[in-house]
Design a protein around this motif. Structure first.
Motif, PDB file in Angstrom:
ATOM      1  N   LEU B   5      -7.152 -39.748 -50.877  1.00 40.83           N
ATOM      2  CA  LEU B   5      -6.227 -39.840 -49.739  1.00 40.83           C
ATOM      3  C   LEU B   5      -5.612 -41.229 -49.772  1.00 40.83           C
ATOM      4  O   LEU B   5      -6.332 -42.220 -49.901  1.00 40.83           O
ATOM      5  N   LEU B   6      -4.296 -41.318 -49.672  1.00 38.01           N
ATOM      6  CA  LEU B   6      -3.601 -42.597 -49.665  1.00 38.01           C
ATOM      7  C   LEU B   6      -3.040 -42.847 -48.273  1.00 38.01           C
ATOM      8  O   LEU B   6      -2.275 -42.049 -47.747  1.00 38.01           O
ATOM      9  N   VAL B   7      -3.445 -43.990 -47.699  1.00 42.86           N
ATOM     10  CA  VAL B   7      -2.974 -44.337 -46.354  1.00 42.86           C
ATOM     11  C   VAL B   7      -2.287 -45.692 -46.422  1.00 42.86           C
ATOM     12  O   VAL B   7      -2.930 -46.721 -46.616  1.00 42.86           O
ATOM     13  N   GLU B   8      -0.979 -45.693 -46.280  1.00 44.76           N
ATOM     14  CA  GLU B   8      -0.182 -46.909 -46.477  1.00 44.76           C
ATOM     15  C   GLU B   8       1.160 -46.680 -45.792  1.00 44.76           C
ATOM     16  O   GLU B   8       1.793 -45.644 -45.999  1.00 44.76           O
ATOM     17  N   ASN B  11       6.061 -46.693 -47.377  1.00 49.53           N
ATOM     18  CA  ASN B  11       6.185 -45.356 -47.965  1.00 49.53           C
ATOM     19  C   ASN B  11       6.484 -45.365 -49.459  1.00 49.53           C
ATOM     20  O   ASN B  11       5.887 -44.611 -50.226  1.00 49.53           O
ATOM     21  N   ARG B  14       3.388 -46.204 -51.381  1.00 51.11           N
ATOM     22  CA  ARG B  14       2.415 -45.127 -51.291  1.00 51.11           C
ATOM     23  C   ARG B  14       2.819 -43.966 -52.194  1.00 51.11           C
ATOM     24  O   ARG B  14       2.010 -43.401 -52.924  1.00 51.11           O
ATOM     25  N   GLN B  15       4.096 -43.624 -52.165  1.00 49.22           N
ATOM     26  CA  GLN B  15       4.580 -42.502 -52.970  1.00 49.22           C
ATOM     27  C   GLN B  15       4.506 -42.825 -54.468  1.00 49.22           C
ATOM     28  O   GLN B  15       4.202 -41.948 -55.278  1.00 49.22           O
ATOM     29  N   ALA B  18       0.916 -42.532 -55.417  1.00 51.63           N
ATOM     30  CA  ALA B  18       0.548 -41.115 -55.487  1.00 51.63           C
ATOM     31  C   ALA B  18       1.010 -40.526 -56.812  1.00 51.63           C
ATOM     32  O   ALA B  18       0.264 -39.802 -57.479  1.00 51.63           O
ATOM     33  N   VAL B  29      -4.222 -36.062 -55.680  1.00 50.10           N
ATOM     34  CA  VAL B  29      -3.878 -36.686 -54.404  1.00 50.10           C
ATOM     35  C   VAL B  29      -3.970 -35.600 -53.334  1.00 50.10           C
ATOM     36  O   VAL B  29      -3.121 -34.715 -53.250  1.00 50.10           O
ATOM     37  N   GLN B  32      -1.320 -37.805 -48.241  1.00 46.52           N
ATOM     38  CA  GLN B  32      -0.789 -39.146 -48.007  1.00 46.52           C
ATOM     39  C   GLN B  32      -0.551 -39.284 -46.505  1.00 46.52           C
ATOM     40  O   GLN B  32      -0.242 -38.312 -45.825  1.00 46.52           O
TER      41      GLN B  32
END
Lengths: 144, 218
Positions: B5-8, B11, B14-15, B18, B29, B32
């Motif tokens: 899980l990516l939490v940022e 954007n 984060r993308q 991912a 992934v 997000q």
């Protein structure tokens, strides 16, 4: 292969003498890009610029992506004449010598400023897709 | 397959992260998120959560407890652009498996997630102990500061707020309809209670401990 699009006075001028020799009589002809566009990625922090560079290379394999440390920015802009610069600090060299640039998350802000051929927009929610769109726009503008 | 899980809230980063993880054969992934609120709805089935420390709606370490409630085996890697050791310390104290500064290479982040999923801790035992001591010390300093701020009288709070607006003693006196020497007296009391030596230090103290917010100029 030549890129005719780099023609600002401060950063290097293709002398007008070449135009009749090469049969180029219009501004549009003068702007023919015979090679792929070059993107200089120099934003902070390191993980960001590496992630962007990776994504650009994979998703736009036809462009040239050069990743550098931010302190090298001015020198490399003058040396490489990139079509697009990604940076976290807008220097005078980038402002005057790069036709297009994206100021990304300055000082860790959420904001980004996109300048394409002098036309600027500011956003607080820039996406990877937006960055790819900028690249695509520049590729379109550079087409013969 | 390691489900990430990516939490940022940045954007584009984060993308891009991912996309990078998706190119690795051993990663998937799972989701997000750009905020704590979004992330809380995406914790199911996550092996490792890569979380930015500073999110728009709170501290990334808050997700550690939430993730453990949904998946006791789930682990957290904190990413931060902060170089302040007490930020690292707070994350370690919350039980994260690792903390990395965003100045590392993207390969290090991917490698760190693999190592964490494999049960490794990114910090040595000595480093963990040092971080825990740092966190305890910071908590004590915060507690002392809150106690000092709690001792200010309502009038002293008014004076402090007017100081934050940029007013000097005479202007504060005028605003509060009091004499200048009375305003100076209040200021002296504030400095004494907060244990600082100047108006600037008093202001910094109040801002640092969340008692006062300085609004951006228009």
């Amino acid at each position: 292969m030549y890129n005719w699009s780099r023609n600002t006075n401060k950063c290097g001028v293709w002398p007008d003498i070449y135009r009749p020799i090469l049969g180029i009589t219009s501004i549009r002809g003068w702007q023919v890009c015979m090679e792929t566009i070059r993107v200089l990625v120099a934003n902070e922090p390191r993980s960001y610029r590496e992630a962007f560079s990776f994504a650009f290379r994979k998703l736009r394999p036809h462009i040239s992506v050069v990743t550098i440390e931010p302190y090298e920015l001015d020198g490399e802009v003058l040396r490489l004449r990139p079509d697009l610069v990604l940076c976290s600090e807008l220097t005078e060299t980038v402002r005057t010598c790069s036709p297009s640039w994206v100021l990304l998350y300055p000082h860790g802000d959420s904001r980004a400023v996109v300048s394409i051929a002098g036309s600027r927009t500011t956003t607080t929610d820039i996406q990877l897709g937006d960055l790819l769109s900028v690249i695509d726009q520049l590729q379109y503008l550079a087409r013969p | 397959m390691i489900r990430v899980l990516l939490v940022e809230d940045h954007n584009s980063f984060r993308q891009s992260m991912a996309f990078m993880f998706e190119q690795e054969p051993d990663f998937e992934v799972a989701a997000q998120a750009g905020s704590l609120t979004e992330a809380r709805g995406a914790l199911e089935g996550v092996d490792v959560a890569v979380i930015d420390l500073g999110l728009p709606d709170g501290d990334g370490v808050e997700l550690v407890r939430d993730l453990r409630a949904v998946n006791p085996g789930g682990k957290v890697l904190i990413l931060t652009s902060s170089t302040k050791r007490h930020h690292f310390a707070r994350a370690v104290e919350a039980g994260v498996a690792g903390v990395l500064n965003k100045a590392v290479s993207i390969e290090e982040i991917v490698d760190a997630v693999r190592r964490i999923h494999g049960g490794e801790l990114l910090l040595s035992q000595l480093e963990v102990i040092e971080m825990l001591r740092l966190a305890a010390g910071q908590r004590e300093r915060d507690r002392t500061a809150q106690q000092a701020l709690g001792e200010l009288t309502p009038r002293e709070w008014e004076v402090l707020r007017l100081l934050a607006e940029g007013l000097n003693d005479n202007e504060i006196a005028g605003r509060l309809a009091i004499r200048s020497d009375t305003a100076r007296g209040y200021m002296s009391s504030i400095l004494n209670r907060l244990g600082v030596e100047s108006r600037l230090q008093a202001l910094l103290f109040a801002v640092k401990h969340g008692a006062i917010k300085i609004e951006a100029a228009e």
